[in-house]
Design an enzyme around this catalytic site. Structure first.
Site, PDB file in Angstrom:
ATOM      1  N   LYS A 483       0.837  -1.201   0.000  1.00  0.00           N
ATOM      2  CA  LYS A 483       0.000   0.000   0.000  1.00  0.00           C
ATOM      3  C   LYS A 483       0.872   1.252   0.000  1.00  0.00           C
ATOM      4  O   LYS A 483       2.058   1.193   0.353  1.00  0.00           O
ATOM      5  CB  LYS A 483      -0.916  -0.022   1.219  1.00  0.00           C
ATOM      6  CG  LYS A 483      -0.161  -0.117   2.534  1.00  0.00           C
ATOM      7  CD  LYS A 483      -1.064  -0.565   3.684  1.00  0.00           C
ATOM      8  CE  LYS A 483      -0.293  -0.529   4.987  1.00  0.00           C
ATOM      9  NZ  LYS A 483      -0.946  -1.251   6.058  1.00  0.00           N
ATOM     10  N   TYR A 709      14.011  32.217   4.965  1.00  0.00           N
ATOM     11  CA  TYR A 709      12.822  32.945   5.420  1.00  0.00           C
ATOM     12  C   TYR A 709      12.912  33.254   6.915  1.00  0.00           C
ATOM     13  O   TYR A 709      13.306  32.394   7.711  1.00  0.00           O
ATOM     14  CB  TYR A 709      11.575  32.088   5.198  1.00  0.00           C
ATOM     15  CG  TYR A 709      11.170  31.944   3.754  1.00  0.00           C
ATOM     16  CD1 TYR A 709      10.866  33.074   2.979  1.00  0.00           C
ATOM     17  CD2 TYR A 709      11.068  30.687   3.162  1.00  0.00           C
ATOM     18  CE1 TYR A 709      10.484  32.932   1.655  1.00  0.00           C
ATOM     19  CE2 TYR A 709      10.682  30.546   1.836  1.00  0.00           C
ATOM     20  CZ  TYR A 709      10.388  31.685   1.092  1.00  0.00           C
ATOM     21  OH  TYR A 709      10.005  31.553  -0.209  1.00  0.00           O
TER      22      TYR A 709
END
Ligand SMILES: *Cc1c(COP(=O)(O)O)cnc(C)c1O
Length: 813
Positions: A483, A709
């Site tokens: 999965k 930033y």
């Protein structure tokens, strides 16, 4: 060749059962997938801890193979081929190779050591091939299986052999010695690799020296431990940086990006230059130098050739190519044997139907060109290659032997015509001798994107699968959970590998994951853990098998199944025994039984439940209560319905901790991808995924300047900053920034400074020698995913499955 092969077959103590003549055999195979297997192949059916080639004999016979070495004749194969029946097929292969080797009488260099074997072998081939027809082990074929396969490739034209022998535990070397029978021994660097198999370092050296039982000379880096272990009657030719008693004394000096070695042998002193500065390469180069000295090459030739040593690519690399193609880069060698290996590898990739081979002239085959290129053409046909692009004067002359072929006199002519060659939607094998400089072709064909890749080691997956398999009782089946794109590692590619390994089931979370596997050609049964009612039609259409976990779902599925007139459609029943996620609760059991009694539209293939605490021994009692409840409800369901489906409850850590409850099947997930909860077990698994990127830009900032930033990092001193093109959109958690996390630059930690951006992050590389374009590592062997998960207060599952789909996955063996 055939005659020598026949002679050697007679040396295997075997019982022959067959009718037709075996005279035509001209090649040996152990790989059932190889498209090169045919009527002239002798196939050794090897049996491993978890693999058994006897299972494939029927298919092989159907595809034309007639001669087999086996331990037993499978029932459905009797009378259909020739069989040499032996007690141990690997031993038979080794006996065969030893007999074959004994038919040749020329110098053979045997290489062993912990590190550098393959590099020294490749370099020696490069240094000696102007004067010898060298046969050498392909790639790093140095194991109990690889060595016999290498030796069997010897032919009449060879006059020097170079074979490597690798061992991981005691008693292996004697077998390899019998096969290689080296006349010259080289001991390369003795490191700490594979130490587990040996009591101590001298034990390890002693074992390795067994390769040199009958050699004329041993070449090695002088050291007192080794000196003591070499039999006094063996001639030695050793080197040292400081021990004047060594045969050759060496001093080294770094000059720009090269190293100058001053060589002193007897009274002869001269300098050579090699294009490396790292200690491992220098030591490997000296091993090669020693062979040249032993062969009495003159100073000039040694100087000229050593200066041209080059970095060795040691594995077939798969890369993403332009226009949705994929390329296999084998641009460093071209001989017949390695062409066969590369074609097998190409076949195992199975990515595109269309397959192109770009091939240079082939050297040192020992065959007349006419015969050689006929053989190459046969390989091209049997491997179903769509087109051949030949580069070189000789291959151009034999163009008419190939069906769909264009040729060029040299690489430059190819490059000039590149735009017209129309590459795309195909797998391209690039295989050429070094002198053709095919790296230029690789560069043209390589997709130019941001350079972040998740490399997936397929061998490690096989290894981990076998590791868990070996813990289980022989009858117990394995479902592998693939999965979430195989836990982020790549869904289809891994599913293909698992299909080859004949696992019993695959498990996915949602129907569309299963559909894309089926569409990709997977034939294994696939269980869907979380089928939404809206997907039932698609599930039926694609022959997926739903897990049914509630009455509502059951009734909905039965209704559709009835409308479609299905009979015995496979379903799986899941019980909730304490996880409280999905599953029938005990109090719905009677209604479940009533709904299924006498119903023939569906068939219960298995009954399952899931443990909430299999990884945490503090909750041992809870896990046992789940198992007890599972036993109770599943037994009741089985006895009431009079059925005997498979039962399963264990995931990876369940396998580690609750082996008593393995029932009929287990569901292996994270362990396959190399992660275990248990520190001890973790050591026994192999790392599967390695996330890499590159340095885009480097700058040095002054004290007081900031990065990124919000200026969250401010330099206290002049600081060298590297920018890496991977960010949180690629799955790197923002929490890993701001000085907590790091990436590895040249094996050194470089801490992430400031905030991680969407597509980039910045690291402090002060004091690390690196440049723009250098590769860096985010996780892999070190640091591991588990390590990062722990620091981030999460679990490895989340880290792995977060790596976004825009990060390219590259698979290799
Ligand atoms: C994912 C999953 C597994 C596998 O779990 P691992 O811990 O990765 O081995 C097994 N069973 C079910 C129901 C799952 O959802």
């Amino acid at each position: 060749m055939s005659k020598k092969i026949l002679n050697s077959i007679q040396n295997i103590p075997a019982k022959f059962i067959g009718t037709s003549s075996t005279m035509a055999i001209d090649s040996i195979s152990i790989d059932s997938r190889s498209l090169q297997n045919g009527p002239k192949t002798l196939f050794f059916a090897l049996v491993g801890a978890n693999t058994d080639a006897h299972l494939y004999l029927k298919n092989l016979i159907a595809s034309g193979v007639q001669n087999f070495v086996v331990t037993h004749i499978p029932e459905d194969c009797e009378g259909k081929a020739n069989f040499y029946v032996v007690t141990n097929t690997l031993l038979a292969l080794q006996q065969f190779a030893a007999a074959y080797r004994s038919l040749f009488d020329f110098p053979i260099i045997g290489l062993t050591g912990s590190n550098g074997k393959t590099i020294v072998k490749e370099w020696l081939n490069f240094l000696l091939s102007p004067d010898y027809n060298v046969i050498r082990s392909p790639k790093s074929y140095n194991s109990q299986i690889g060595v016999p396969l290498s030796v069997i490739a010897i032919n009449e034209k060879h006059n020097l052999g170079i074979f490597e022998a690798g061992i991981s535990t005691v008693s292996e070397m004697e077998k390899l010695e019998k096969i290689i029978k080296p006349t010259i021994g080289i001991l390369t660097n003795i490191g700490t690799a594979h130490d587990e198999g040996f009591a101590d370092i001298s034990d390890k050296i002693k074992e390795k020296l067994k390769l040199f039982q009958d050699v004329q000379v041993i070449i090695y880096h002088k050291n007192p431990t080794i000196d003591l272990l070499i039999r006094p009657d063996t001639a030695v030719f050793c080197w040292s940086y400081n021990d004047a008693k060594a045969s050759v004394l060496i001093t080294k000096k770094g000059v720009l990006d090269k190293t100058v070695l001053t060589v002193l042998q007897n009274n002869n002193k001269f300098d050579i230059k090699i294009p490396f500065q790292d200690e491992a390469s220098i030591e490997n180069a000296i091993s090669c130098l020693m062979v040249l000295l032993y062969f009495k090459y003159d100073d000039r030739t040694i100087q000229n050739r050593m200066e041209l040593l080059y970095p060795v690519e040691m594995r077939l690399k798969v890369k993403n190519g332009i226009n949705n193609s994929s390329i296999i880069d084998d641009s460093y060698s071209s001989d017949f044997q390695s062409l066969k290996i590369a074609l097998d590898f190409l076949e195992s990739q199975k990515q595109y139907k269309k397959k192109t081979v770009i091939l240079s002239d082939i050297f040192q085959s020992g065959l007349p060109n006419d015969v050689l290129y006929s053989k190459v053409a046969e390989l091209i046909v049997s491997n179903r290659i769509t087109r051949v692009i030949g580069i070189g004067e000789t291959i151009s002359a034999f163009k008419n032997k190939f069906a769909n072929c264009s040729t060029f006199q040299n690489t430059a002519a190819f490059v000039a015509d590149f735009e017209n060659l129309d590459f795309g939607n195909e797998t391209i094998l690039i295989k050429g001798a070094r002198s053709f400089q095919f790296e230029e072709i690789v560069y043209l064909l390589e997709e130019k994107t941001h350079e972040t890749v998740l490399e997936i080691n397929l061998n490690a997956i096989s290894y981990n699968l076998n590791f868990f398999k070996s813990k289980l009782l022989p009858k117990v089946k394995i479902m592998v959970m693939v999965k979430a794109f195989g836990y982020g590692n790549g869904g289809l590619e891994i599913a293909k590998l698992l299909e080859h390994h004949k696992v019993d089931y695959l498990g996915v979370a949602f129907a569309d994951e299963g559909i894309s596997l089926k569409n990709g050609g997977i034939n294994l049964p696939i269980m869907v853990l979380n089928p939404e009612n809206t997907s039932f039609s698609a599930i039926i259409q694609h022959q997926l098998e739903p897990e049914i976990y509630c009455l509502k779902g059951l009734y909905a599925f039965l209704k559709i199944a009835k409308q479609k007139n299905l009979k015995h459609f496979p379903i799986h029943i899941k019980f909730d025994t304490g996880m409280h996620r999905l599953g029938f609760e005990e109090n719905t059991l009677d209604e479940l039984i009533a709904a299924l009694r006498g119903n023939s539209t569906v068939q219960i293939k298995s009954i399952l439940s899931h443990l909430a605490t299999s990884d945490d021994l503090e909750h041992m009692d809870f896990a046992h209560s789940q198992i007890n409840l599972f036993e109770k409800v599943s037994s009741k369901l089985m006895s009431e319905l009079q059925i005997k489906p498979l039962r399963h409850i264990l995931n990876t850590s369940g396998i580690s901790n609750f082996l008593d409850s393995q029932y009929d099947m287990v569901r292996l997930g994270i362990g396959l991808y190399g992660v275990s909860n248990d520190a001890q077990e973790q050591k026994q698994l192999e790392n599967v995924g390695t996330l890499k990127s590159v340095i885009s830009q480097i700058r040095t900032i002054a004290a007081g300047e900031s990065v990124g930033y919000g200026r969250r990092f401010v330099a206290e001193k002049p600081t060298k900053i590297a920018t890496i093109p991977i960010g949180y959109a690629d799955g790197i958690s923002r929490g890993w920034g701001d000085g907590l996390g790091f990436v590895m630059v040249k094996n050194t930690k470089a801490y992430i400074v400031g905030s991680i951006c969407m597509d980039m992050l910045m690291v402090d590389v002060t004091g690390i020698e690196c440049k723009e374009g250098d590769s860096i590592l985010i996780f892999g062997e070190n640091p591991t995913v588990s390590f990062i998960a722990q620091k981030l207060n999460t679990i490895p599952y989340e880290i792995l499955t977060s790596i976004s789909q825009r990060v390219k996955r590259v698979f290799y063996r």
